[in-house]
Design a protein around this motif. Structure first.
Motif, PDB file in Angstrom:
ATOM      1  N   HIS A   1     124.802  49.983  -2.585  1.00 53.00           N
ATOM      2  CA  HIS A   1     125.554  49.069  -3.457  1.00 53.00           C
ATOM      3  C   HIS A   1     124.731  48.789  -4.718  1.00 53.00           C
ATOM      4  O   HIS A   1     123.562  48.401  -4.636  1.00 53.00           O
ATOM      5  N   ALA A   2     125.358  49.017  -5.862  1.00 52.27           N
ATOM      6  CA  ALA A   2     124.732  48.699  -7.159  1.00 52.27           C
ATOM      7  C   ALA A   2     123.436  49.484  -7.361  1.00 52.27           C
ATOM      8  O   ALA A   2     122.463  48.951  -7.898  1.00 52.27           O
ATOM      9  N   LEU A   3     123.405  50.712  -6.885  1.00 47.21           N
ATOM     10  CA  LEU A   3     122.230  51.576  -7.081  1.00 47.21           C
ATOM     11  C   LEU A   3     122.510  52.666  -8.108  1.00 47.21           C
ATOM     12  O   LEU A   3     121.719  52.898  -9.018  1.00 47.21           O
TER      13      LEU A   3
ATOM     14  N   PHE B   1     113.570  41.656 -12.208  1.00 50.97           N
ATOM     15  CA  PHE B   1     113.493  40.828 -11.002  1.00 50.97           C
ATOM     16  C   PHE B   1     113.366  39.343 -11.348  1.00 50.97           C
ATOM     17  O   PHE B   1     112.729  38.576 -10.644  1.00 50.97           O
TER      18      PHE B   1
ATOM     19  N   CYS C   1     118.356  48.725  -1.242  1.00 47.09           N
ATOM     20  CA  CYS C   1     118.877  47.543  -0.537  1.00 47.09           C
ATOM     21  C   CYS C   1     118.495  46.224  -1.187  1.00 47.09           C
ATOM     22  O   CYS C   1     119.058  45.188  -0.856  1.00 47.09           O
ATOM     23  N   GLY C   2     117.510  46.230  -2.103  1.00 46.54           N
ATOM     24  CA  GLY C   2     117.098  44.983  -2.753  1.00 46.54           C
ATOM     25  C   GLY C   2     116.584  43.979  -1.741  1.00 46.54           C
ATOM     26  O   GLY C   2     115.731  44.280  -0.913  1.00 46.54           O
TER      27      GLY C   2
ATOM     28  N   ALA D   1     112.845  50.989  -3.702  1.00 48.28           N
ATOM     29  CA  ALA D   1     111.624  51.366  -4.419  1.00 48.28           C
ATOM     30  C   ALA D   1     110.768  50.142  -4.728  1.00 48.28           C
ATOM     31  O   ALA D   1     109.594  50.279  -5.056  1.00 48.28           O
TER      32      ALA D   1
ATOM     33  N   LEU E   1     120.471  55.011 -11.789  1.00 46.96           N
ATOM     34  CA  LEU E   1     119.781  56.281 -11.532  1.00 46.96           C
ATOM     35  C   LEU E   1     119.976  57.278 -12.671  1.00 46.96           C
ATOM     36  O   LEU E   1     121.096  57.457 -13.161  1.00 46.96           O
TER      37      LEU E   1
ATOM     38  N   VAL F   1     115.144  56.777  -3.392  1.00 47.49           N
ATOM     39  CA  VAL F   1     116.381  57.445  -2.964  1.00 47.49           C
ATOM     40  C   VAL F   1     116.298  58.957  -3.203  1.00 47.49           C
ATOM     41  O   VAL F   1     117.053  59.725  -2.613  1.00 47.49           O
ATOM     42  N   TYR F   2     115.342  59.389  -4.037  1.00 46.84           N
ATOM     43  CA  TYR F   2     115.177  60.828  -4.281  1.00 46.84           C
ATOM     44  C   TYR F   2     114.339  61.499  -3.187  1.00 46.84           C
ATOM     45  O   TYR F   2     114.296  62.723  -3.089  1.00 46.84           O
TER      46      TYR F   2
ATOM     47  N   ILE G   1     122.950  42.348   2.070  1.00 48.87           N
ATOM     48  CA  ILE G   1     124.055  43.188   2.572  1.00 48.87           C
ATOM     49  C   ILE G   1     123.575  43.934   3.820  1.00 48.87           C
ATOM     50  O   ILE G   1     124.266  43.977   4.844  1.00 48.87           O
TER      51      ILE G   1
ATOM     52  N   GLN H   1     110.892  42.597  -2.971  1.00 46.83           N
ATOM     53  CA  GLN H   1     112.092  41.785  -2.767  1.00 46.83           C
ATOM     54  C   GLN H   1     112.445  41.596  -1.303  1.00 46.83           C
ATOM     55  O   GLN H   1     113.311  40.802  -0.977  1.00 46.83           O
TER      56      GLN H   1
ATOM     57  N   ARG I   1     125.187  38.252  -2.189  1.00 49.55           N
ATOM     58  CA  ARG I   1     126.046  39.345  -1.714  1.00 49.55           C
ATOM     59  C   ARG I   1     126.011  39.467  -0.190  1.00 49.55           C
ATOM     60  O   ARG I   1     124.962  39.313   0.417  1.00 49.55           O
TER      61      ARG I   1
END
Ligand code: SAM
Length: 252
Positions: free
Chosen positions: A105-107, A9, A44-45, A68, A111, A89-90, A49, A72, A20
């Motif tokens: 996006h960009a995840l 970060f 999503c950061g 997670a 993983l 996401v799990y 987006i 941010q 983005r």
């Protein structure tokens, strides 16, 4: 649970991501969105987006960003139809079959259990709902010139990504995993973007290798050699860099 999450970060990573937008990064799926739909942005950061979905779904729609690392998230959103929630996401904090479109996006390149993540995304989608993923594939990144030092430095970069649980070539396998997870009408398309300048990428890779070397002695020789190559890359001639983003969509 957040795995290693290799980019970290630091300011360079955060400023790259804050540029983005949904129209650039989610253009392949925006046309399927309609007013009133419920959208989930997984990983999503900072939500730049995520917030782009809000005007598309309108006042009757809902947009949820899950990450997670909630530090941010934007301080306040001032729009009542978008929310940001901490979660993995799990194990999403979302009811089954409650979402019309799941986006990430960009995840997936970060993983270690992409197949489990896909099953969880499938759980929250309503039947007929759309999955839309955009994931990088470093094996197809375009770098000119691709010198011996660039190749060696990137090898160290990939090692760090894998050590953190990710897969730098994730985009290559994603469509197959989406099919295996039970999605139909799976489509895949590679898009190339100038995410950052060639020299900035060199500095980014060098700083991660230097930080990894100071933090631990694991893989020391390999990382030290990659860091020397990254230094030579930073201090060499200029060039061009385009990242390969693999956009995969499917229907539940
Ligand atoms: C490269 S950033 C992308 C952020 C945003 N989607 C974008 O493209 O600007 C990846 C994000 O995924 C989050 N992440 C990593 N592993 C996760 C997990 N298991 N569950 C939820 N979020 C995760 C990280 O915290 C980080 O914010």
């Amino acid at each position: 649970m957040l795995e290693g999450y290799a980019p970290g970060f630091a300011d360079d990573a955060l400023s790259m991501m804050s540029a983005r937008t949904a129209s650039d990064r989610a253009g392949f799926v925006l046309r399927t969105l309609k007013p009133g739909m419920r959208v989930l942005d997984a990983g999503c950061g900072q939500g730049t987006i995520t917030r782009g979905f809000v005007p598309v779904v309108g006042p009757l729609g809902r947009v949820l960003g899950v990450d997670a690392e909630p530090r941010q998230f934007p301080a306040e959103t001032s729009v009542s139809t978008v929310d940001f929630v901490a979660g993995s996401v799990y194990e999403l904090p979302v009811r089954s079959e409650s979402i019309d479109l799941v986006y990430a996006h960009a995840l997936f390149e970060h993983l270690s259990r992409p197949a489990d993540a896909l099953l969880e995304l499938r759980r929250v989608l309503r039947p007929g709902g759309v999955l839309a993923l955009s994931t990088s594939d470093w094996s197809r990144a375009r770098l000119q010139p691709r010198t011996v030092n660039v190749v060696a430095a990137l090898r160290g970069h990939y090692l760090l990504r894998r050590r953190a649980g990710g897969d730098p070539f994730a985009g290559k396998h994603l469509a197959g995993l989406v099919e295996q997870a039970g999605f139909r009408e799976v489509r895949s398309h590679a898009r190339f973007r100038s995410d950052m300048a060639y020299r900035d990428l060199a500095r980014y890779v060098e700083s991660r290798l230097d930080a990894a070397l100071s933090a631990s002695s694991v893989d020391r020789d390999q990382l030290a050699s990659a860091a020397r190559s990254a230094w030579a890359w930073v201090n060499g001639g200029d060039g061009s860099f385009q990242q390969c983003w693999v956009e995969v969509s499917g229907v539940k």
